[in-house]
Design a protein around this motif. Structure first.
Motif, PDB file in Angstrom:
ATOM      1  N   UNK A 185       0.813  -1.214   0.000  1.00 26.97           N
ATOM      2  CA  UNK A 185       0.000   0.000   0.000  1.00 26.97           C
ATOM      3  C   UNK A 185       0.851   1.269   0.000  1.00 26.97           C
ATOM      4  N   UNK A 186       1.970   1.283   0.748  1.00 22.41           N
ATOM      5  CA  UNK A 186       2.786   2.497   0.893  1.00 22.41           C
ATOM      6  C   UNK A 186       4.087   2.440   0.102  1.00 22.41           C
ATOM      7  N   UNK A 187       4.722   1.256   0.057  1.00 24.03           N
ATOM      8  CA  UNK A 187       6.058   1.175  -0.515  1.00 24.03           C
ATOM      9  C   UNK A 187       6.059   0.895  -2.018  1.00 24.03           C
ATOM     10  N   UNK A 188       4.989   0.300  -2.527  1.00 25.15           N
ATOM     11  CA  UNK A 188       4.948   0.000  -3.964  1.00 25.15           C
ATOM     12  C   UNK A 188       3.509  -0.001  -4.455  1.00 25.15           C
ATOM     13  N   UNK A 189       2.818   1.114  -4.303  1.00 28.37           N
ATOM     14  CA  UNK A 189       1.420   1.156  -4.749  1.00 28.37           C
ATOM     15  C   UNK A 189       1.349   1.093  -6.270  1.00 28.37           C
ATOM     16  N   UNK A 252       7.219  -7.247   6.800  1.00 28.99           N
ATOM     17  CA  UNK A 252       7.602  -7.021   8.196  1.00 28.99           C
ATOM     18  C   UNK A 252       8.980  -6.387   8.344  1.00 28.99           C
ATOM     19  N   UNK A 253       9.015  -5.355   9.172  1.00 29.73           N
ATOM     20  CA  UNK A 253      10.278  -4.685   9.509  1.00 29.73           C
ATOM     21  C   UNK A 253      10.351  -4.630  11.034  1.00 29.73           C
ATOM     22  N   UNK A 301       6.489  -1.291   7.057  1.00 23.76           N
ATOM     23  CA  UNK A 301       7.179  -0.572   5.974  1.00 23.76           C
ATOM     24  C   UNK A 301       8.588  -0.211   6.407  1.00 23.76           C
ATOM     25  N   UNK A 302       9.431  -0.012   5.421  1.00 23.60           N
ATOM     26  CA  UNK A 302      10.761   0.538   5.651  1.00 23.60           C
ATOM     27  C   UNK A 302      10.663   2.062   5.586  1.00 23.60           C
ATOM     28  N   UNK A 303      11.507   2.758   6.348  1.00 24.96           N
ATOM     29  CA  UNK A 303      11.486   4.225   6.344  1.00 24.96           C
ATOM     30  C   UNK A 303      12.897   4.758   6.146  1.00 24.96           C
ATOM     31  N   UNK A 304      12.962   6.006   5.722  1.00 27.28           N
ATOM     32  CA  UNK A 304      14.261   6.628   5.447  1.00 27.28           C
ATOM     33  C   UNK A 304      15.103   6.750   6.711  1.00 27.28           C
ATOM     34  N   UNK A 308      13.242   5.194  13.116  1.00 25.86           N
ATOM     35  CA  UNK A 308      13.420   6.013  14.323  1.00 25.86           C
ATOM     36  C   UNK A 308      12.124   6.721  14.706  1.00 25.86           C
ATOM     37  N   UNK A 309      11.434   7.263  13.737  1.00 27.98           N
ATOM     38  CA  UNK A 309      10.180   7.971  14.030  1.00 27.98           C
ATOM     39  C   UNK A 309       9.123   7.005  14.559  1.00 27.98           C
ATOM     40  N   UNK A 310       9.056   5.831  13.953  1.00 29.76           N
ATOM     41  CA  UNK A 310       8.092   4.818  14.409  1.00 29.76           C
ATOM     42  C   UNK A 310       8.384   4.426  15.846  1.00 29.76           C
TER      43      UNK A 310
END
Length: 702
Positions: A185-189, A252-253, A301-304, A308-310
């Protein structure tokens, strides 16, 4: 032979429903195809939060042609009957064939059905599966009539052959089947066109979707274990949580965070429960101290910023949750220290256990009285057993257990220790619910055993007394679990207790007399036989894993003292092992032969042949040898049975096998001489009586 790929793409499917939904999809589609004549070589079903997937390999290209002959009315039957038969068979009247059956001419309809293409059948089966899908809960959306667990967006349905793929022609409430799916949904829509299962799986993996829940679970576990190991800690295993989390993510991350120092002194069970129930976090503990110091969360999802924010957001939410837990903990500790848990005990009078069985206070009083009665039989101190039982339910009214009901007993143990009660009492409070299932740990400390037994027996007798027994698969009060708990407590601790004959259950009679709340019920002897049969049924299930047959158990259940479960199982195991030997098998046949001959003779003669066999009337060596063997082994068997040495008794029975075989091979029981005949029948009666002293072998099959 084509392969079939189906994907039903929707909004998020609840994690708890995914495994069953994938099984249901496979069942509905494969059963429908096979019923229509389409077989297959292999089926695989998968689920993610947004999709159910089914892949079938090696389908037939079309269903086979079929030819059926259906017999109808006789020639000359009324026209309406003949026409109705033809219409029901789907043929014209003139196509009916008249055949001579030897009993006159009869009409036959020959029904020929040509096979159909697999695509046509797949479309019908899939539409039926979608429209009748057994979701526990479903919804409608928009203006259509279709119901699904969440709005259904796409149907992917293709047949793949060596020369390409074909989209199955299917339209359902405006959703047209295609060869298109979507990525993460977020990483490869966006849309992804596929040609078959391998292409589908590979492209979705590149689009950050793992379709196999087992692979997602394994990825989570491996990554979490490695994160914990790198920090010198270990993951607290929680398979149920692992399965649930694998159903919440498509990619899963794993991320590991710290628990605020202010909350590290909370009991580890509180930390673990709070994180599992509210946040779906895995607990990470220090192997040296056993304290839970960190947590692992699984993002989708993976994040930049590498999560850390999650993690920061999760730690803030967790801190708020744990602040609540710490508040409950401190309040409860004050009640335990200052009030010795008495305020909670008093509050049990306001908690209804069951409308017909009174409050938790009433139940606690019954359990305490029964635990005291049982104490001496299990080697426990009666005062401690009674005290532990009075405290066992107290934590039900504590703030922590109100927030986390699954911590019943666990928190009571902490509070009992804080109140200054002995360790044996505190441990019994924690263990009085155990065992909770077939693999749960069984208490062995005497005080714990007394309280745990009392708690389960009170529940069983109470619900039997008010006729609230399990029916079919329904067991709202977990009475099957309670019965299994009694069985495991008695067997593991090798306790010799009679459940009914002047035993445990009869001591619950105090419950059935007039009480302060007016609880009146039948006496134990009125419902006892039915309750004992229920416990025996649970015992059969429990022993099934040992490979013990039900008929072997039935043979031992027919013996006296069958409410002493430890004695019963000792006898069952000895008999089961004996019947697995050649001697045991042959002796069983000898017993059955003797019993059959005796039963027939007694019915024919109207007398019971049960005494009077005398060696002086023996005419053959085989008879004399059998008399000698019975004289030698009979006393040994009787002594062994008195001593409950069932293995010894079986060995003595085995010694009878050869002389019994020789007797039946060489001696005619129904001799011409009535004196000899009666003597031989009475000799067979000795065999029967000795065998029946060990177990009712007539109930054993074979």
């Amino acid at each position: 032979m084509p392969d079939l790929l189906i994907e039903l793409f929707s909004e998020e499917i609840p994690a708890r429903m995914q495994a069953q939904a994938s099984r249901d999809l496979r069942r509905l589609v494969t059963d429908g195809l096979v019923e229509a004549g389409i077989t297959y070589a292999h089926a695989g079903a998968f689920a993610t939060p947004r999709r159910l997937t089914l892949a079938l390999e090696g389908l037939l290209e079309r269903s086979p042609d079929t030819r059926e002959e259906r017999k109808g009315p006789k020639v000359g039957a009324p026209d309406k009957a003949v026409e109705g038969f033809a219409r029901g068979a789907g043929v014209a009247r003139e196509d009916l064939e008249a055949r001579d059956t030897g009993k006159g001419e009869v009409y036959f309809a020959v029904i020929e059905r040509p096979g159909r293409p697999v695509a046509e059948i797949v479309a019908e089966v899939l539409e039926s599966a979608i429209r009748t899908f057994p979701w526990p809960k479903s919804m409608r959306w928009g203006t259509g009539t279709l119901r699904w667990v969440r709005p259904l967006h796409r149907i992917l349905c293709i047949l793949t052959r060596e020369d390409g793929h074909e989209v199955v022609d299917l339209s359902l409430d405006g959703i047209v089947a295609s060869d298109v799916t979507e990525g993460h949904r977020f990483m490869a829509p966006g849309e992804i066109r596929v040609t078959g299962f391998e292409d589908y799986e590979a492209k979705l993996r590149r689009a950050k979707v793992l379709i196999d829940p087992e692979e997602r679970a394994e990825t989570i576990w491996n990554d979490a274990t490695n994160l914990a190991f790198a920090s010198g800690a270990e993951i607290v295993e929680d398979r149920a949580l692992l399965s649930e989390v694998a159903g919440l993510v498509e990619w899963p991350v794993t991320l590991m965070g710290r628990i605020d120092e202010a909350y590290l002194d909370l009991p580890p069970e509180v930390l673990q429960t709070s994180m599992r129930e509210h946040q779906k976090f895995f607990s990470v503990r220090d192997p040296k101290t056993g304290r839970i110091t960190r947590f692992v969360t699984v993002a989708n999802r993976e994040t930049a910023d590498d999560g850390a924010t999650i993690l920061s957001g999760n730690q803030r939410v967790l801190a708020a949750r744990l602040a609540d837990a710490a508040f409950f903990w401190q309040n409860d500790l004050a009640v335990a220290r200052d009030g010795k848990m008495q305020p909670w005990i008093d509050n049990l009078a306001t908690v209804t256990f069951h409308a017909k069985l009174g409050t938790e206070a009433d139940r606690t009083a019954r359990i305490a009285a029964l635990a005291r009665e049982l104490a001496s039989s299990v080697g426990a101190d009666p005062d401690m057993a009674e005290q532990a039982a009075k405290l066992a339910k107290a934590d039900l009214t504590s703030e922590m257990v109100y927030e986390f009901p699954e911590l019943q007993g666990v928190m009571g143990q902490y509070y009992a220790r804080e109140a200054g009660f002995p360790d044996e009492v505190a441990t019994a409070v924690a263990e009085h619910y155990a065992p909770l299932g077939p693999s749960d740990i069984v208490p062995t400390a005497p005080v714990s055993v007394a309280v745990s037994l009392a708690e389960k027996i009170d529940k069983l007798t109470g619900f039997w007394a008010i006729d609230e027994k399990p029916t079919g698969s329904k067991d709202p009060y977990a009475l099957r679990r309670a019965a299994l708990g009694v069985i495991r407590l008695l067997l593991l601790n090798e306790l010799r207790l009679r459940l009914f004959d002047d035993g445990i259950v009869s001591k619950t009679d105090f419950f059935h007399a007039e009480s302060e709340v007016g609880l009146v019920g039948p006496k134990p002897e009125e419902y006892g036989p039915d309750l004992l049969a229920f416990i025996h049924d649970r015992l059969k299930v429990h022993l099934r894993d040992e490979g013990i047959r039900h008929d072997v158990i039935d043979a031992c259940l027919a013996m006296p003292g069958n409410d002493d479960l430890t004695l019963l199982v000792k006898r069952v195991r000895a008999l089961g092992q004996f019947l697995q030997t050649e001697d045991g098998t042959n002796l069983l046949q000898g017993f059955k032969r003797a019993n059959n001959i005796l039963t027939q003779a007694e019915g024919q003669d109207g007398v019971e042949y049960s005494f009077g066999a005398d060696a002086k009337f023996a005419e053959t060596d085989e008879e004399r040898a059998l008399f000698a063997a019975l004289d030698a082994e009979g006393p040994k068997i009787e002594a062994a049975m008195r001593d409950e040495a069932f293995g010894t008794a079986m060995s003595s029975l085995a010694a009878l096998r050869a002389p019994i075989d020789a007797f039946f091979d060489n001696v005619q029981v129904n001799a011409d001489s009535q004196i000899v005949r009666r003597n031989r029948l009475n000799l067979l009666s000795r065999i029967r009586a000795l065998c029946l002293d060990v177990a009712d072998l007539a109930r054993v099959e074979g």
